[in-house]
Design an enzyme around this catalytic site. Structure first.
Site, PDB file in Angstrom:
ATOM      1  N   HIS A 185       0.833  -1.212   0.000  1.00  0.00           N
ATOM      2  CA  HIS A 185       0.000   0.000   0.000  1.00  0.00           C
ATOM      3  C   HIS A 185       0.857   1.247   0.000  1.00  0.00           C
ATOM      4  CE1 HIS A 185       1.105  -0.929   4.138  1.00  0.00           C
ATOM      5  NE2 HIS A 185       1.074   0.379   4.346  1.00  0.00           N
TER       6      HIS A 185
ATOM      7  N   HIS B 277       5.332   6.670  -0.964  1.00  0.00           N
ATOM      8  CA  HIS B 277       6.158   5.479  -1.149  1.00  0.00           C
ATOM      9  C   HIS B 277       5.353   4.219  -0.878  1.00  0.00           C
ATOM     10  CE1 HIS B 277       6.236   6.074   3.223  1.00  0.00           C
ATOM     11  NE2 HIS B 277       6.507   4.781   3.309  1.00  0.00           N
TER      12      HIS B 277
END
Lengths: 171, 171
Positions: A34, A115
């Site tokens: 995720h 990220h």
């Protein structure tokens, strides 16, 4: 209980990320790959309804956007997290800012570096080895993001999705 | 890739179920505790959009309903799955029927026995021991179901939520 807000990338990117996480990320079994839009924060179970109402409104006036990755990077020396860098587009940054502003139960501790984590909780030596072997890897990938999710954490540390929010939809 | 449709019960019930699954269910790390509305079925990634459209419509004309559990049961001799029995209300059965009718990519192999798995893939001896010690356990619990989820499976066997559908909402 803890809540968080994330984007799950496409199956293709999740599968790639998991091929690293399997070896380098102790959270591998707790949550799918995720991009975090809002870090874990503490709230009561009943608060989920109002969080979802707010997130639904936010999703309604943001648009579908493109997510691009390019390379593998690390947060060292802040911590030993290795991640796939996601290009910080205006659309992504604005979505992050608004979610954190509206669900203002915590202060932002770091600036937003979008990220997708592939390794964490590594010792300094492990980090050196792993990052050394991955840092030149190109991850040229582009996809469309059209949704994000509100999650809550169970007692065993794993995360369950409470609700999905689709970008640019009336609700 | 594989898709499935499930209800995640409340955190309280998920935590209880996980206290058993941790020991008795090898799928413990792959998916949170759930009630399956549609078994895993094969389809292409692009199909997700039309599945979600159909499920959104179905959710829109079904209502929030009550979910009651009472006891721990087993599918033996069909298989060695131990589960928390969920009372088969009309609302739940109709939702199950419509979802399986609209997403008719597979035939229904079994009649619908609503349940939340707590143990599976046990040997006959393990099943006897575990079920023997749990069969008299009362699980008197009632909660409200107001949503269900479409999931897809990653290459490592774990499941990611594609979308949440809220019952009784216009969409």
């Amino acid at each position: 209980m803890k809540f968080g807000v994330v984007i799950f990338p496409s199956k293709k990117l999740q599968d790639l990320v998991n091929s690293y996480r399997k070896r380098y990320d102790p959270h591998y079994a707790l949550i799918p790959p995720h991009l975090t839009l809002k870090n874990a924060f503490e709230a009561s179970e009943e608060d989920a309804v109002q969080f979802a109402d707010k997130l639904r409104k936010i999703a309604g006036h943001h648009h579908v956007f493109s997510l691009k990755t390019s390379k593998i990077s690390s947060f060292q020396p802040v911590n030993n997290v290795i991640y796939i860098k996601v290009d910080p587009t205006e659309a992504l940054t604005e979505l992050h800012t608004e979610i954190n502003h509206e669900l203002n139960v915590q202060k932002l501790e770091y600036s937003f570096v979008p990220h997708i984590t592939i390794g964490q909780k590594l010792s300094n030596d492990e980090h050196s080895d792993v990052y050394g072997s991955l840092r030149m890897t190109k991850v040229n990938h582009e996809e469309t993001v059209d949704r994000f999710h509100l999650l809550y954490q169970l007692e065993n540390g794993s995360w369950t999705v409470y609700e999905t929010f689709r970008l640019g939809r009336e609700s």
